[in-house]
Write a protein that holds these residues in place. Structure first.
Motif, mmCIF file in Angstrom:
data_model
loop_
_atom_site.group_PDB
_atom_site.id
_atom_site.type_symbol
_atom_site.label_atom_id
_atom_site.label_comp_id
_atom_site.label_asym_id
_atom_site.label_seq_id
_atom_site.Cartn_x
_atom_site.Cartn_y
_atom_site.Cartn_z
ATOM 1 N N GLY A 1 0.800 -1.233 0.000
ATOM 2 C CA GLY A 1 0.000 0.000 0.000
ATOM 3 C C GLY A 1 0.831 1.281 0.000
ATOM 4 O O GLY A 1 0.649 2.130 -0.872
ATOM 5 N N PRO A 2 1.780 1.435 0.955
ATOM 6 C CA PRO A 2 2.528 2.699 1.017
ATOM 7 C C PRO A 2 3.292 3.016 -0.275
ATOM 8 O O PRO A 2 3.257 4.163 -0.754
ATOM 9 N N GLU A 3 3.948 2.020 -0.875
ATOM 10 C CA GLU A 3 4.695 2.337 -2.104
ATOM 11 C C GLU A 3 3.746 2.649 -3.266
ATOM 12 O O GLU A 3 4.055 3.466 -4.137
ATOM 13 N N MET A 4 2.571 2.011 -3.252
ATOM 14 C CA MET A 4 1.593 2.276 -4.323
ATOM 15 C C MET A 4 1.005 3.681 -4.187
ATOM 16 O O MET A 4 0.821 4.388 -5.180
ATOM 17 N N ILE A 5 0.719 4.083 -2.949
ATOM 18 C CA ILE A 5 0.188 5.447 -2.740
ATOM 19 C C ILE A 5 1.258 6.464 -3.154
ATOM 20 O O ILE A 5 0.954 7.508 -3.737
ATOM 21 N N HIS B 1 3.430 6.096 -5.547
ATOM 22 C CA HIS B 1 3.381 6.178 -7.014
ATOM 23 C C HIS B 1 2.234 7.087 -7.470
ATOM 24 O O HIS B 1 2.388 7.883 -8.401
ATOM 25 N N ILE B 2 1.090 6.939 -6.820
ATOM 26 C CA ILE B 2 -0.073 7.734 -7.237
ATOM 27 C C ILE B 2 0.174 9.219 -6.989
ATOM 28 O O ILE B 2 -0.113 10.066 -7.836
ATOM 29 N N LYS B 3 0.761 9.519 -5.833
ATOM 30 C CA LYS B 3 1.070 10.932 -5.536
ATOM 31 C C LYS B 3 2.027 11.494 -6.583
ATOM 32 O O LYS B 3 1.873 12.626 -7.040
ATOM 33 N N ASN B 4 3.002 10.682 -6.943
ATOM 34 C CA ASN B 4 3.977 11.078 -7.947
ATOM 35 C C ASN B 4 3.287 11.375 -9.293
ATOM 36 O O ASN B 4 3.512 12.417 -9.915
ATOM 37 N N ILE C 1 -3.266 2.358 -9.792
ATOM 38 C CA ILE C 1 -3.375 3.517 -10.694
ATOM 39 C C ILE C 1 -4.803 3.611 -11.240
ATOM 40 O O ILE C 1 -5.389 4.692 -11.326
ATOM 41 N N ARG C 2 -5.382 2.459 -11.559
ATOM 42 C CA ARG C 2 -6.772 2.487 -12.040
ATOM 43 C C ARG C 2 -7.728 2.948 -10.937
ATOM 44 O O ARG C 2 -8.727 3.623 -11.220
ATOM 45 N N ALA C 3 -7.419 2.592 -9.692
ATOM 46 C CA ALA C 3 -8.254 3.082 -8.574
ATOM 47 C C ALA C 3 -8.164 4.609 -8.509
ATOM 48 O O ALA C 3 -9.164 5.294 -8.257
ATOM 49 N N SER C 4 -6.963 5.137 -8.763
ATOM 50 C CA SER C 4 -6.812 6.599 -8.710
ATOM 51 C C SER C 4 -7.557 7.255 -9.877
ATOM 52 O O SER C 4 -8.086 8.363 -9.736
ATOM 53 N N VAL C 5 -7.619 6.563 -11.008
ATOM 54 C CA VAL C 5 -8.381 7.085 -12.156
ATOM 55 C C VAL C 5 -9.886 7.081 -11.834
ATOM 56 O O VAL C 5 -10.598 8.050 -12.099
ATOM 57 N N ASP C 6 -10.346 5.981 -11.225
ATOM 58 C CA ASP C 6 -11.762 5.931 -10.800
ATOM 59 C C ASP C 6 -12.073 7.118 -9.885
ATOM 60 O O ASP C 6 -13.126 7.744 -9.985
ATOM 61 N N MET C 7 -11.133 7.403 -8.978
ATOM 62 C CA MET C 7 -11.347 8.491 -8.016
ATOM 63 C C MET C 7 -11.420 9.836 -8.747
ATOM 64 O O MET C 7 -12.300 10.661 -8.459
ATOM 65 N N GLY D 1 3.710 -11.923 -16.501
ATOM 66 C CA GLY D 1 4.649 -12.576 -17.412
ATOM 67 C C GLY D 1 5.818 -11.730 -17.888
ATOM 68 O O GLY D 1 6.583 -12.171 -18.748
ATOM 69 N N GLY D 2 5.972 -10.518 -17.352
ATOM 70 C CA GLY D 2 7.068 -9.664 -17.801
ATOM 71 C C GLY D 2 8.225 -9.647 -16.821
ATOM 72 O O GLY D 2 8.280 -10.462 -15.895
ATOM 73 N N SER D 3 9.145 -8.712 -17.046
ATOM 74 C CA SER D 3 10.280 -8.626 -16.125
ATOM 75 C C SER D 3 10.496 -7.184 -15.663
ATOM 76 O O SER D 3 11.530 -6.851 -15.112
ATOM 77 N N ASN D 4 9.507 -6.328 -15.920
ATOM 78 C CA ASN D 4 9.647 -4.927 -15.515
ATOM 79 C C ASN D 4 9.309 -4.728 -14.041
ATOM 80 O O ASN D 4 8.569 -5.507 -13.455
ATOM 81 N N SER D 5 9.864 -3.649 -13.499
ATOM 82 C CA SER D 5 9.552 -3.307 -12.110
ATOM 83 C C SER D 5 8.312 -2.415 -12.083
ATOM 84 O O SER D 5 7.867 -1.917 -13.133
ATOM 85 N N ALA D 6 7.811 -2.193 -10.866
ATOM 86 C CA ALA D 6 6.685 -1.260 -10.711
ATOM 87 C C ALA D 6 7.112 0.120 -11.185
ATOM 88 O O ALA D 6 6.360 0.824 -11.861
ATOM 89 N N SER D 7 8.348 0.511 -10.846
ATOM 90 C CA SER D 7 8.836 1.847 -11.263
ATOM 91 C C SER D 7 8.904 1.965 -12.773
ATOM 92 O O SER D 7 8.668 3.047 -13.320
ATOM 93 N N ASP D 8 9.239 0.860 -13.470
ATOM 94 C CA ASP D 8 9.251 0.912 -14.941
ATOM 95 C C ASP D 8 7.865 1.263 -15.473
ATOM 96 O O ASP D 8 7.724 2.057 -16.409
#
Ligand code: ATP
Length: 351
Positions: free
Chosen positions: A30-34, A36-39, A287-293, A325-332
């Motif tokens: 949760g904290p790292e996802m929030i 990202h959304i703030k960013n 991110i989709r939750a933030s779009v819904d908001m 199925g990918g190899s990217n990070s959340a930051s990517d």
């Protein structure tokens, strides 16, 4: 671009055209996802201020009260999942408490196939509408009032939401999921209320399906479903099946709506503790939750920019985390989304 919310009036922005929303990071990822959304929001100048409130399973009850007060003040929140300690019968889920105390009676998920995200079936487009405040799932495992675990009033409002949602969003069919053949009182009442109400909506096809068959039908022929409405506990299971069908817990968002407040979170409400701090969890659902908001708040320009930028990253650029199925990070994923946002905003500046 769905989710016309029936009967919903846009909340007025409070100060200088900006909304203040609560951010409840919760536990696990949760904290790292929030963060990202703030960013993302600050990058695209979305007119949102965050009031962050910490609630976690390890904190005291006072923090829960502070969170409820803050949501009542702001009206809107975005949250991560708060871990529930499984072994202690005295410990009730803070997530459930929050939804019941704020009377967020409708949980709405849109499970739709994302091209390039691997899944067993193509062409899925299902809206799940789940009663969110009563029934076996409320943690009591017995009656709230003697003889009653569900009430006509609460069944009526969730049914109304389902049919009105279907009408507002041009949907063709509502399927009520139940187990009325065995649970004759509670589920029997649920089925009767939804069926009776379906008479008022002649343009929308109505069908009822027993929960075990609905589970089987979902995994074999999910394309047959349009809008599904169900009591709390079945909703929990059916929504996890549907999220799994379109790619898993990292992809789908979920809205919790009541008459006064709205809380946005991920569809399957996972904590993802084992993924925390590693930059590997899929940020799409948050991110989709933030779009819904943003849509709920009427900030359609920013909602569309973020949604399109994320879509581009996932579908066109195939920036995929490990769960799909990918190899990217959340930051990517987030960085690709930011680059896409910049381009989209240049091409289509806010008027
Ligand atoms: P843990 O908390 O250790 O992850 P759990 O069994 O409680 O374990 P949940 O939080 O319920 O797990 O999540 C269920 C599964 O979904 C786990 O395998 C978790 O790793 C995965 N998961 C949850 N959220 C995400 C996400 N955003 N991206 C990728 N996988 C996820």
């Amino acid at each position: 671009r769905t989710h016309q919310i029936p009967g919903h009036r846009l909340p007025l922005a409070k100060y200088g055209g900006r909304h203040t929303v609560c951010a409840l990071p919760g536990d696990g990822i949760g904290p790292e996802m929030i963060a990202h959304i703030k960013n993302i929001f600050s990058f695209c100048h979305a007119p949102i201020n965050f009031e962050e409130v910490q609630v976690s399973s390890s904190l005291l009850d006072g923090d829960m009260d502070a969170a409820l007060l803050a949501i009542e003040r702001n009206g809107v929140a975005i949250k991560g999942n708060i871990e529930t300690k499984h072994d202690d019968p005295q410990f009730h889920s803070r997530n459930v408490e929050l939804r019941t105390k704020l009377d967020l009676y409708a949980n709405i998920l849109h499970c739709v196939t994302i091209p390039t995200v691997p899944s067993r079936h193509a062409g899925i487009d299902i809206v799940l509408i789940r009663e969110n405040t009563e029934g076996e799932y409320s943690g009591l495992e017995h009656e709230t009032v003697p003889g009653i675990i569900v009430t006509r009033e609460k069944i009526e409002r969730i049914s109304r939401m389902a049919f009105e949602y279907a009408k507002a969003n041009g949907r063709k069919k509502v399927t009520a999921v139940h187990k009325a053949n065995i649970q004759k009182l509670g589920d029997g009442l649920f089925l009767k209320v939804v069926r009776d109400m379906s008479e008022e909506y002649k343009d929308i096809k109505f069908e009822a399906m027993i929960v075990d068959n609905a589970s089987m039908q979902l995994v074999s022929k999910p394309q047959q479903f349009d809008v599904m409405v169900m009591p709390n506990l079945y909703g929990n299971i059916i929504s996890n099946i549907a999220c799994g069908l379109v790619g898993g817990p990292g992809l789908v968002s979920g809205m919790n709506l009541g008459d006064k407040y709205a809380v946005f979170e991920t569809g399957t409400r996972n904590t993802g503790t084992s993924l925390a701090g590693k930059d590997i969890a899929n940020p799409t659902a948050f991110i989709r939750a933030s779009v819904d908001m943003l849509r709920y708040l009427g900030c359609h320009y920013h909602a569309n920019i973020i949604s399109d930028a994320l879509w581009k990253a996932l579908v066109e650029q195939k920036i995929h985390t490990k769960d799909i199925g990918g190899s990217n990070s959340a930051s990517d994923v987030v960085n690709a989304t930011l680059i896409n946002i910049e381009k989209l905003m240049e091409e289509n500046p806010k008027k």
